[in-house]
Design an enzyme around this catalytic site. Structure first.
Site, short mmCIF file in Angstrom:
data_model
loop_
_atom_site.label_atom_id
_atom_site.label_comp_id
_atom_site.label_asym_id
_atom_site.label_seq_id
_atom_site.Cartn_x
_atom_site.Cartn_y
_atom_site.Cartn_z
N HIS A 70 -7.99 6.83 -0.14
CA HIS A 70 -8.83 5.64 0.04
C HIS A 70 -9.17 5.01 -1.32
CE1 HIS A 70 -10.62 7.57 3.92
NE2 HIS A 70 -9.67 6.70 4.28
N ARG A 123 -10.36 14.71 12.10
CA ARG A 123 -10.06 15.72 11.07
C ARG A 123 -11.28 16.59 10.80
NH1 ARG A 123 -7.85 11.52 6.80
NH2 ARG A 123 -6.94 10.23 8.41
N GLU A 140 -9.31 -3.76 1.94
CA GLU A 140 -8.21 -3.15 1.20
C GLU A 140 -7.07 -4.13 0.97
OE1 GLU A 140 -8.62 0.41 3.77
OE2 GLU A 140 -8.13 1.51 1.96
N ARG A 161 0.86 -1.18 0.00
CA ARG A 161 0.00 0.00 0.00
C ARG A 161 0.90 1.23 0.00
NH1 ARG A 161 -4.79 1.72 4.21
NH2 ARG A 161 -5.48 3.46 2.96
#
Ligand code: AMP
Length: 396
Positions: free
Chosen positions: A180, A241, A384, A91
């Site tokens: 993402h 965030r 993922e 990744r």
């Protein structure tokens, strides 16, 4: 064929070894505190006891060696030779404007990862170290880079340009990139398959709602807009965030609190979002518990989160001139029926209805829209690691 999936952070390394014959996870684990005192490996082989090992890991090179040793361990191992690993999928956060797909690593790819250090200062250096550590420990075994930004590279200029002097785009590549991407690619593809949509005539909105959150608009399998920007700070309200805000807020806080820009951005990344508004937690479960106990700020945090998601969905319906399916994924999107319901309650104008019983289902791909709903609504668990393993397999 066995694929090792690696996700390197600045002081951590997460891994999964996946058997691609049946897509089963043979082992997964985590190296923590790399380069810091008290490093630890936690190795979880399928069907066997967990191995926890406290051992010095001065760098990622050593961490990779320990992972390979654990995978081949006589008691806790799942392979007998490192050559059973066909390839390693990494990744990688940022590929800037350079790649719109995953790619087998060579010197050019490593240069791109390096050239994007400025754009992903926390992740890209660690990602490159992970790749080089695998090259050193497993010579001859191919490495594949799977980028978080790649899926969003199909966005048109009108979606990715910031309205700032053009020279900053030309000089510094300042534009919206989106993140993402591996999840948005995987989930939008599964939505088309599971919902039996026409791949060449489909409009899908993917709501990836986890601790970090982002939404994407996907036409015919290609991303046309997404909510994160140059960095993962833009867009939705997230765990810690802020998401979208007036940039002048940065200057205002800096002046009032005597802080510099970096400190304020740090606050917007780490102390804001639902944590910032509620003052309770970045975890939705804690904030919802506080809501049930009558905490007003927790209420505001959740309502603001839901409202922001609903506004983005509206924007993307407009951008695509319609929508066939809206899909929820990631920690909150997959598990939180209350939040899903609250978001969908804004979507009456689209003819969206929710089947309350189906909305309670968990851990599986499911359509949660009512029989009379004009737009399909799905929950599709994201994965993922599996997506990275599949892309790696496809490339080698
Ligand atoms: P992620 O970043 O995808 O791991 O998602 C983490 C977020 O998902 C946290 O805010 C969790 O509170 C939330 N989450 C995880 N499991 C559940 C659950 N069963 N119900 C509600 N929220 C959950």
């Amino acid at each position: 064929m066995k694929i090792l999936v690696i996700n390197c952070g600045s002081s951590s390394l997460k891994y999964q070894l996946i058997d691609m014959e049946n897509e089963e996870v043979l082992a997964k684990g985590l190296c923590e505190r790399i380069g810091i005192a008290g490093s630890k490996l936690t190795h979880k082989p399928a069907g066997k006891d967990v191995l926890e090992k406290e051992e010095a890991m001065p760098d990622h090179q050593v961490a990779v060696k320990l992972v390979l040793a654990a995978l081949q361990d006589k008691v806790y191992g799942v392979i007998s030779d490192v050559n059973e690993i066909a390839a390693v999928g990494h990744r990688v956060l940022h590929a800037g404007k350079y790649y719109s797909d995953s790619i087998v690593v060579n010197e050019d790819v490593k240069k791109v990862v390096r050239d994007c250090f400025d754009l992903g200062p926390l992740h890209n250096p660690a990602n490159l170290i992970g790749i080089e550590a695998c090259e050193a420990a497993m010579p001859g075994i191919p490495n594949v880079a799977v980028f978080d930004t790649a899926f969003h590279q199909t966005m048109p200029e009108k979606a990715y340009m910031y309205a700032i002097p053009y020279e900053y785009y030309e000089k510094y590549d300042i534009r919206r990139y989106g993140f993402h991407g591996t999840s948005h690619r995987f989930v939008s593809k599964r939505t088309i398959e599971f919902g039996k949509l026409n791949p060449d005539n489909s409009k899908v909105i993917v709501c990836h709602l986890g601790n970090g959150g982002s939404i994407s608009a996907v036409v015919n399998g290609k991303c046309v807009d997404t909510s994160m920007g140059l960095t993962p700070l833009e867009g939705l309200i997230m765990g810690t965030r802020s998401g979208d805000l007036d940039p002048a807020v940065v200057q205002y806080i800096a002046n009032k609190e005597g802080k510099d820009v970096n400190e304020v951005i740090n606050i917007l990344n780490k102390k804001s979002g639902i944590f910032g508004i509620s003052g309770v937690s970045s975890d939705f479960r804690d904030v919802q518990k506080a809501q049930r106990e009558g905490n007003k700020r927790a209420d505001i945090a959740v309502e603001a989160f839901v409202y922001r998601v609903a506004k983005y969905i509206g924007a993307y319906v407009a951008a695509m001139n319609g929508v066939d399916a809206i899909t929820f994924t990631a920690g909150v999107g997959e598990n939180d029926a209350v939040i899903r319901n609250a978001i969908c309650s804004y979507l009456g104008y689209l003819g969206v209805t929710v089947d309350a019983k189906k909305n309670e289902l968990r851990g599986e791909e499911v359509e949660i829209s009512g029989a009379d709903s004009k737009v399909k609504v799905y929950v599709i668990p994201t994965n993922e690691e599996l997506a990275i393993a599949r892309e790696t397999k496809a490339l080698i």
